[in-house]
Each structure stands twice: as structure tokens, then as C-alpha cells.
Design a protein around this motif. Structure first.
Motif, mmCIF file in Angstrom:
data_model
loop_
_atom_site.group_PDB
_atom_site.id
_atom_site.type_symbol
_atom_site.label_atom_id
_atom_site.label_comp_id
_atom_site.label_asym_id
_atom_site.label_seq_id
_atom_site.Cartn_x
_atom_site.Cartn_y
_atom_site.Cartn_z
ATOM 1 N N ASP A 153 -7.050 -9.790 -1.095
ATOM 2 C CA ASP A 153 -5.689 -9.533 -0.613
ATOM 3 C C ASP A 153 -5.268 -8.075 -0.773
ATOM 4 N N VAL A 154 -6.065 -7.273 -1.472
ATOM 5 C CA VAL A 154 -5.793 -5.842 -1.628
ATOM 6 C C VAL A 154 -7.074 -5.079 -1.300
ATOM 7 N N THR A 155 -6.953 -4.062 -0.462
ATOM 8 C CA THR A 155 -8.103 -3.234 -0.113
ATOM 9 C C THR A 155 -7.986 -1.871 -0.779
ATOM 10 N N ILE A 156 -9.082 -1.444 -1.406
ATOM 11 C CA ILE A 156 -9.168 -0.110 -1.996
ATOM 12 C C ILE A 156 -10.278 0.648 -1.281
ATOM 13 N N VAL A 157 -9.969 1.848 -0.833
ATOM 14 C CA VAL A 157 -10.956 2.747 -0.244
ATOM 15 C C VAL A 157 -11.146 3.911 -1.198
ATOM 16 N N GLU A 158 -12.416 4.244 -1.478
ATOM 17 C CA GLU A 158 -12.691 5.385 -2.364
ATOM 18 C C GLU A 158 -13.592 6.386 -1.651
ATOM 19 N N PHE A 159 -13.169 7.644 -1.633
ATOM 20 C CA PHE A 159 -14.000 8.742 -1.156
ATOM 21 C C PHE A 159 -14.804 9.268 -2.337
ATOM 22 N N GLU B 119 -2.249 -1.152 -12.406
ATOM 23 C CA GLU B 119 -0.815 -1.013 -12.178
ATOM 24 C C GLU B 119 -0.494 -0.898 -10.689
ATOM 25 N N ILE B 120 -1.270 -0.092 -9.973
ATOM 26 C CA ILE B 120 -1.011 0.079 -8.536
ATOM 27 C C ILE B 120 -1.315 -1.213 -7.776
ATOM 28 N N VAL B 121 -2.426 -1.870 -8.124
ATOM 29 C CA VAL B 121 -2.757 -3.141 -7.464
ATOM 30 C C VAL B 121 -1.656 -4.162 -7.692
ATOM 31 N N ASP B 122 -1.158 -4.262 -8.915
ATOM 32 C CA ASP B 122 -0.065 -5.200 -9.208
ATOM 33 C C ASP B 122 1.190 -4.852 -8.422
ATOM 34 N N GLU B 123 1.454 -3.550 -8.307
ATOM 35 C CA GLU B 123 2.630 -3.106 -7.558
ATOM 36 C C GLU B 123 2.520 -3.488 -6.090
ATOM 37 N N VAL B 124 1.342 -3.297 -5.518
ATOM 38 C CA VAL B 124 1.123 -3.648 -4.113
ATOM 39 C C VAL B 124 1.284 -5.144 -3.911
ATOM 40 N N ARG B 125 0.732 -5.920 -4.819
ATOM 41 C CA ARG B 125 0.826 -7.381 -4.688
ATOM 42 C C ARG B 125 2.254 -7.881 -4.870
ATOM 43 N N GLY B 126 3.037 -7.155 -5.647
ATOM 44 C CA GLY B 126 4.383 -7.611 -5.962
ATOM 45 C C GLY B 126 5.412 -7.336 -4.894
ATOM 46 N N THR C 101 -13.210 -8.092 -12.834
ATOM 47 C CA THR C 101 -12.161 -8.845 -13.523
ATOM 48 C C THR C 101 -11.086 -9.359 -12.571
ATOM 49 N N ASP C 102 -10.868 -8.658 -11.473
ATOM 50 C CA ASP C 102 -9.806 -9.077 -10.550
ATOM 51 C C ASP C 102 -10.312 -10.160 -9.605
ATOM 52 N N GLY C 103 -11.412 -9.890 -8.912
ATOM 53 C CA GLY C 103 -12.006 -10.893 -8.045
ATOM 54 C C GLY C 103 -11.336 -11.067 -6.699
ATOM 55 N N ASN C 104 -10.273 -10.333 -6.437
ATOM 56 C CA ASN C 104 -9.582 -10.498 -5.162
ATOM 57 C C ASN C 104 -9.308 -9.143 -4.510
ATOM 58 N N ILE C 105 -10.242 -8.211 -4.714
ATOM 59 C CA ILE C 105 -10.103 -6.872 -4.156
ATOM 60 C C ILE C 105 -11.243 -6.597 -3.180
#
Length: 249
Positions: A95-101, A241-248, A122-126
Motif C-alpha cells: 500500500d506504500v511505494t518507496i523509490v530509492e536512487f 515515521e514517513i510511511v506511517d504518516e503516508v498511511r495515516g 518488518t513492514d511487509g506491505n511496502i
């Protein structure tokens, strides 16, 4: 309670200048001098005002930067999130996408590497996407070409393992070193080296560099977490923290 700056200035000037002088565009030299002196005296007596003003300015700048970054991400969403030439891992349906350069010779990328892996575990949903972005010289480009060639020839799983190995590789990625690495993953080293010099690999790097330029990204690691752009190293706690913020939202 201390008076506000405008009140202090007006109160001081009322004692020495006519009321009509508060049109700042209609002051004579004497009135302007008195006005400036009052400002100076007030700031010297209340220097914390300067820090308060700086804090407000920094907050406004941060808010504007965040808004600008959201617009940048939105305008480049397809290249960021739907690029068929980039590795996609973690949970492809997360439910959350992270892109890393990333740059394999970047010390901060190496520092973030294990923390990103821990977050995914640990998250399993990224949903995780890696963008090969070699900017630190010839060794960086050689490493990225090797990784991209592996992805194109052997697929996601082998790429992920090779990418991990390259991120931890201490010696320079000379041919002998990379051949041993290829052998350790049962890759055809000759095929990988031949692929490294093809347009198919060069185009991936060129596209990523063009994307980074459009987004004003000039360093690694850089993260995109949904619509948020984070330039530089981000520790695990910050990622969470950022992932939680996005989900919230």
C-alpha cells in the motif's frame, strides 16, 4: 508581557514624530533615522525576536519545498512508479511505494542499505523500487551496468542478490572481481559483460539520469515515499515515521 515589534516602534515614534509620519513612504530623513534607531534598539533589547523570525522563515520554506516536491513527484509519477526497466521488490502489491536512487559506491547508500532491508522485512506491505543512478565516477557506472545487465538477463531475484553484493563490495569492481561475483550467482560472466556495453543498459542509466535532473536530484541516496521526496540518508526511524504518516492520511 513584552510589546510586539510594531507596537514598540509606533509607541516610540509617537513621542518624537507627528502621527502623519507613519506613512513609511512619506518620512523625511530625520523621521526615517528615528524609525531605524527604534528598530535597532528594540532588536538589541529583544534578540530572541530574530530567532523567532528565522524559525518562521524556515518553516515557510520547508512547507513550500514540500509543496514543490509533491508537484515534482506528481509530474514524474509514471517514470518513478511504473518504469518497466527498474527492479520492483518488497511487496509488489504493497500500500506504500518507496523509490530509492542508489549509487553502489556511495557510503550513505551503504549505510541505508541494511535499514531499508529491515523496513521491508518488518513492514511487509511496502513496494520497493530501485533506480540505478551512478554519479560517483567510473566504478559507480561499472557497478550499475553490471547490475542492470544482470536484471535484463537473469531477472528480479538474481538482480536483488547481485545488487546486495555490489552494495557491500569493498574492492574496486574490476573485471576479475565482477567475474567472481558472476560465478558465485551462476551467471554467464561473458554474457553479462557483453550486455553491459549495449544500448539497452545505457538507456536505463540515461533515463534515470534524465529523471533525476527533472526532479532536481543530484545526490544519493534519494528516496521518494509516495508523494514525499527525501534527499539524503534517512535512518530507519525516519522511514517508519514517513510511511506511517503516508498511511495515516
Amino acid at each position: 508581557m513584552k510589546p510586539t515589534l510594531p507596537f514598540a516602534l509606533v509607541a516610540g515614534l509617537m513621542l518624537t514624530t507627528p502621527a502623519t509620519a507613519f506613512d513609511l513612504t512619506d518620512m523625511n530623513a530625520e523621521e526615517r533615522s528615528a524609525f531605524r534607531a527604534e528598530i535597532r534598539d528594540y532588536l538589541l533589547e529583544n534578540p530572541e525576536i530574530i530567532m523567532e523570525a528565522v524559525a518562521v522563515l524556515e518553516q515557510r520554506q520547508a512547507q513550500q519545498q514540500a509543496a514543490d516536491d509533491q508537484s515534482i513527484v506528481e509530474n514524474n509519477a509514471e517514470a518513478l512508479f511504473d518504469d518497466p526497466n527498474s527492479w520492483v521488490g518488497g511487496n509488489p502489491d504493497g500500500d506504500v511505494t518507496i523509490v530509492e536512487f542508489i549509487d553502489y559506491r556511495c557510503g550513505y547508500c551503504r549505510r541505508a542499505h541494511d535499514e531499508v532491508a529491515q523496513l521491508l522485512e518488518t513492514d511487509g506491505n511496502i513496494r520497493m523500487i530501485l533506480k540505478e543512478f551512478p554519479i560517483l565516477g567510473a566504478d559507480s557506472e561499472t557497478s550499475s551496468r553490471f547490475a542492470i545487465a544482470t536484471l535484463q538477463l537473469a531477472g528480479d531475484e538474481t538482480y536483488h542478490a547481485v545488487s546486495d553484493a555490489l552494495m557491500k563490495l569493498k574492492p574496486s569492481p574490476e573485471e576479475a572481481v565482477l567475474r567472481r561475483l558472476a560465478d558465485s550467482f551462476d551467471l554467464d560472466a561473458d554474457a553479462v559483460f557483453a550486455r553491459m556495453e549495449t544500448d539497452a543498459v545505457s538507456e536505463v542509466i540515461a533515463d534515470n539520469r534524465a529523471l533525476a535532473q527533472r526532479m532536481s536530484i543530484n545526490g544519493t541516496p534519494t528516496f521518494v515515499v509516495e508523494d514525499q521526496l527525501v534527499r539524503g540518508y534517512m535512518p530507519l526511524d525516519g522511514m517508519i515515521e514517513i510511511v506511517d504518516e503516508v498511511r495515516g492520511r
